[in-house]
Design a protein around this motif. Structure first.
Motif, PDB file in Angstrom:
ATOM      1  N   SER A  50       0.821  -1.207   0.000  1.00  0.00           N
ATOM      2  CA  SER A  50       0.000   0.000   0.000  1.00  0.00           C
ATOM      3  C   SER A  50       0.856   1.259   0.000  1.00  0.00           C
ATOM      4  N   LEU A  51       0.257   2.373  -0.454  1.00  0.00           N
ATOM      5  CA  LEU A  51       0.962   3.647  -0.499  1.00  0.00           C
ATOM      6  C   LEU A  51       1.385   4.081   0.906  1.00  0.00           C
ATOM      7  N   GLY A  52       0.546   3.787   1.902  1.00  0.00           N
ATOM      8  CA  GLY A  52       0.889   4.136   3.275  1.00  0.00           C
ATOM      9  C   GLY A  52       2.141   3.426   3.745  1.00  0.00           C
ATOM     10  N   LYS A  53       2.244   2.131   3.434  1.00  0.00           N
ATOM     11  CA  LYS A  53       3.432   1.369   3.822  1.00  0.00           C
ATOM     12  C   LYS A  53       4.667   1.844   3.062  1.00  0.00           C
ATOM     13  N   ILE A  54       4.469   2.205   1.803  1.00  0.00           N
ATOM     14  CA  ILE A  54       5.591   2.711   1.007  1.00  0.00           C
ATOM     15  C   ILE A  54       6.105   4.020   1.597  1.00  0.00           C
ATOM     16  N   THR A  55       5.184   4.900   1.983  1.00  0.00           N
ATOM     17  CA  THR A  55       5.577   6.162   2.616  1.00  0.00           C
ATOM     18  C   THR A  55       6.341   5.897   3.906  1.00  0.00           C
ATOM     19  N   PHE A  56       5.895   4.882   4.649  1.00  0.00           N
ATOM     20  CA  PHE A  56       6.579   4.526   5.893  1.00  0.00           C
ATOM     21  C   PHE A  56       8.017   4.104   5.643  1.00  0.00           C
ATOM     22  N   LEU A  57       8.279   3.410   4.518  1.00  0.00           N
ATOM     23  CA  LEU A  57       9.641   2.982   4.211  1.00  0.00           C
ATOM     24  C   LEU A  57      10.588   4.172   4.097  1.00  0.00           C
ATOM     25  N   THR A  58      10.149   5.227   3.409  1.00  0.00           N
ATOM     26  CA  THR A  58      10.973   6.427   3.265  1.00  0.00           C
ATOM     27  C   THR A  58      11.192   7.089   4.616  1.00  0.00           C
ATOM     28  N   THR A  59      10.103   7.224   5.378  1.00  0.00           N
ATOM     29  CA  THR A  59      10.205   7.843   6.697  1.00  0.00           C
ATOM     30  C   THR A  59      11.135   7.033   7.598  1.00  0.00           C
ATOM     31  N   PHE A  60      11.016   5.720   7.544  1.00  0.00           N
ATOM     32  CA  PHE A  60      11.846   4.852   8.385  1.00  0.00           C
ATOM     33  C   PHE A  60      13.317   4.955   7.992  1.00  0.00           C
ATOM     34  N   ASN A  61      13.592   4.987   6.693  1.00  0.00           N
ATOM     35  CA  ASN A  61      14.970   5.084   6.208  1.00  0.00           C
ATOM     36  C   ASN A  61      15.666   6.312   6.795  1.00  0.00           C
ATOM     37  N   PHE A  62      15.052   7.468   6.621  1.00  0.00           N
ATOM     38  CA  PHE A  62      15.686   8.688   7.100  1.00  0.00           C
ATOM     39  C   PHE A  62      15.597   8.805   8.619  1.00  0.00           C
ATOM     40  N   GLY A  63      14.531   8.264   9.209  1.00  0.00           N
ATOM     41  CA  GLY A  63      14.421   8.290  10.665  1.00  0.00           C
ATOM     42  C   GLY A  63      15.515   7.470  11.317  1.00  0.00           C
ATOM     43  N   LEU A  64      15.795   6.285  10.758  1.00  0.00           N
ATOM     44  CA  LEU A  64      16.855   5.448  11.316  1.00  0.00           C
ATOM     45  C   LEU A  64      18.217   6.112  11.135  1.00  0.00           C
ATOM     46  N   GLN A  65      18.415   6.784  10.010  1.00  0.00           N
ATOM     47  CA  GLN A  65      19.677   7.503   9.808  1.00  0.00           C
ATOM     48  C   GLN A  65      19.831   8.618  10.835  1.00  0.00           C
ATOM     49  N   LEU A  66      18.717   9.248  11.215  1.00  0.00           N
ATOM     50  CA  LEU A  66      18.756  10.250  12.280  1.00  0.00           C
ATOM     51  C   LEU A  66      19.239   9.618  13.592  1.00  0.00           C
ATOM     52  N   VAL A  67      18.717   8.444  13.895  1.00  0.00           N
ATOM     53  CA  VAL A  67      19.115   7.751  15.121  1.00  0.00           C
ATOM     54  C   VAL A  67      20.607   7.422  15.080  1.00  0.00           C
ATOM     55  N   ILE A  68      21.083   6.941  13.935  1.00  0.00           N
ATOM     56  CA  ILE A  68      22.505   6.619  13.782  1.00  0.00           C
ATOM     57  C   ILE A  68      23.352   7.868  13.982  1.00  0.00           C
ATOM     58  N   ASP A  69      22.911   8.999  13.391  1.00  0.00           N
ATOM     59  CA  ASP A  69      23.627  10.264  13.599  1.00  0.00           C
ATOM     60  C   ASP A  69      23.788  10.551  15.087  1.00  0.00           C
ATOM     61  N   ALA A  70      22.711  10.310  15.845  1.00  0.00           N
ATOM     62  CA  ALA A  70      22.684  10.700  17.255  1.00  0.00           C
ATOM     63  C   ALA A  70      23.516   9.781  18.151  1.00  0.00           C
ATOM     64  N   VAL A  71      23.606   8.497  17.812  1.00  0.00           N
ATOM     65  CA  VAL A  71      24.185   7.541  18.773  1.00  0.00           C
ATOM     66  C   VAL A  71      25.501   6.916  18.324  1.00  0.00           C
ATOM     67  N   SER A  72      25.960   7.186  17.111  1.00  0.00           N
ATOM     68  CA  SER A  72      27.068   6.398  16.573  1.00  0.00           C
ATOM     69  C   SER A  72      28.449   6.914  16.934  1.00  0.00           C
ATOM     70  N   ALA A  73      28.568   8.159  17.390  1.00  0.00           N
ATOM     71  CA  ALA A  73      29.900   8.753  17.576  1.00  0.00           C
ATOM     72  C   ALA A  73      30.765   7.933  18.527  1.00  0.00           C
ATOM     73  N   GLY A  74      30.227   7.540  19.679  1.00  0.00           N
ATOM     74  CA  GLY A  74      31.006   6.766  20.636  1.00  0.00           C
ATOM     75  C   GLY A  74      31.419   5.410  20.082  1.00  0.00           C
ATOM     76  N   PHE A  75      30.485   4.758  19.376  1.00  0.00           N
ATOM     77  CA  PHE A  75      30.767   3.459  18.757  1.00  0.00           C
ATOM     78  C   PHE A  75      31.882   3.588  17.731  1.00  0.00           C
ATOM     79  N   ILE A  76      31.817   4.638  16.894  1.00  0.00           N
ATOM     80  CA  ILE A  76      32.825   4.845  15.856  1.00  0.00           C
ATOM     81  C   ILE A  76      34.196   5.088  16.472  1.00  0.00           C
ATOM     82  N   ASP A  77      34.253   5.907  17.516  1.00  0.00           N
ATOM     83  CA  ASP A  77      35.533   6.189  18.159  1.00  0.00           C
ATOM     84  C   ASP A  77      36.123   4.944  18.812  1.00  0.00           C
TER      85      ASP A  77
END
Length: 403
Positions: A50-77
């Motif tokens: 469905s179009l709703g689920k497809i829209t969710f995929l885009t939102t989830f992709n960028f939302g998860l990247q936001l989470v990675i931005d926020a929490v990854s610095a310590g892991f990377i170091d």
């Protein structure tokens, strides 16, 4: 910033390979962000997603990247830049390869969701990693290197849309799985490149970068965070709606709209970054960014108030050119103005930029909906972002004098 390894006065051939690998890293991120959306209509028709689920995929992709931005610095170091880069490319390649398999062996939406989850983590890590690795290379002019680096995301975006569109036209969209595997070759090849190239770090061995509480004490940090939000919002407010604007104004098909709108915007944005990357040594970054903010403001007015659809589309291109320097320019200002920020600082600014990327299209869409689906009114509301960018550039100078 302090560097470890390497000659600080010039760029050796080995570090040139590092720069090239980082350029390819942004192309990998462009593949992850832009290939699957080109399949959405096909997936809706063939898999019944469905179009709703497809829209969710885009939102989830960028939302998860936001989470990675926020929490990854310590892991990377902890594990280091090289291991993190190898992991990011491995996840990006795995997501693209599995995309050709999982939707056909399980519930299609679940299969696509798993793939998006995998490559979104890879894309998020790339966004945090690429800029500090280039910043740590012993280059003479980091502002131009940063601008040229970020132009490659634009060229990657253009290449993904153009090559995928041509593949679908001449080979057929029913063979999309083949293309998905072919796109995975790019991160796989770059993975091996990152396993060999020299990589500096922003912080000397035995030292630690600033913690978030320490960064937050800098007034300059908050000014630059505002600028990063405005950079992402100014970019995506027009880019995400450029296809709809071209279709509606020029009365063309979605395929032509995608080529005339987002691709034109991306080409102009990449050109701006490439121009500063080539000639930036002769330019003043602050002046160039100030001019770009004024030009962005003017381009929004052209899009909104000029009745000609063709001129309006040219306005979209001017907007793309004007926003090109915002993101890499703010990164360069941060590196020069906040010493010892390290990976965490770049991660926080990537987070701010991604928040802006979500905020810009949301403002446009919400205001357009409130005004009877009037897209021009939505873009007019988003003019606040280049205005705040202009103000942020001015406030930065004041913050520098106080820090």
């Amino acid at each position: 910033m302090n560097l470890r390894q390497g000659n600080k006065t010039g760029l050796s051939g080995n570090y040139q390979a590092t720069i090239v690998a980082c350029f390819l890293g942004y192309i990998v991120q462009a593949i992850c962000n832009n290939f699957v959306p080109l399949l959405f209509v096909f997936m809706e028709n063939i898999y019944g997603i469905s179009l709703g689920k497809i829209t969710f995929l885009t939102t989830f992709n960028f939302g998860l990247q936001l989470v990675i931005d926020a929490v990854s610095a310590g892991f990377i170091d902890r594990i280091g830049y090289r291991a993190s880069m190898i992991l990011a490319h491995a996840l990006s390649a795995a997501g693209l390869i599995l995309l050709a398999v999982l939707p056909n062996v399980m519930d299609p939406f679940t299969g696509v969701f798993i793939c998006v989850l995998i490559y979104a983590v890879g894309g998020g890590l790339l966004e945090v990693l690429v800029s500090p690795i280039v910043e740590a290379c012993p280059t003479d002019n980091k502002e131009t290197a940063m601008s040229l680096l970020h132009s490659f995301y634009c060229w990657g975006h253009v290449g993904v849309v153009l090559i995928t569109t041509l593949f679908f036209h001449f080979i057929g969209i029913r063979h999309w799985q083949v293309l998905s595997v072919l796109w995975a070759i790019v991160p796989l090849a770059n993975l091996f490149l990152f396993a060999k190239v020299p990589i500096n770090t922003l912080i000397e061995e035995g030292e630690t970068g600033l913690k978030l509480a320490e960064l937050a004490k800098f007034r300059l940090f908050w000014v630059l965070m505002l600028m990063m939000v405005c950079a992402g919002a100014s970019e995506q407010a027009v880019s995400q709606w450029a296809s709809a604007y071209a279709e509606e104004g020029l009365h063309v098909s979605k395929t032509i709209g995608d080529l005339a709108g987002p691709m034109f915007f991306a080409v102009m944005m990449g050109s701006s970054r490439a121009i500063f990357g080539k000639f930036g040594e002769r330019m003043n970054l602050e002046r160039f960014m100030t001019f770009s903010a004024v030009l962005c403001f003017a381009s929004y007015l052209v899009i909104v108030f000029v009745p000609s659809p063709v001129i309006g589309l040219i306005g979209c291109g001017i907007a793309g050119f004007s926003v090109g320097i915002f993101w890499p320019g703010t990164f360069s200002m941060a590196s020069a103005g906040i010493k010892g920020g390290g990976t965490l600082m770049f991660a926080m600014f990537a987070l701010g930029g991604d928040i802006g990327c979500s905020l810009g299209p949301t403002v446009v869409g919400t205001v357009a909906s409130m005004t009877g689906d009037n897209l021009k009114m939505g873009i007019l509301a988003a003019i606040v972002f280049p205005v705040l960018m202009f103000a942020g550039i001015r406030w930065r100078r004041q913050a520098l004098s106080r820090n």
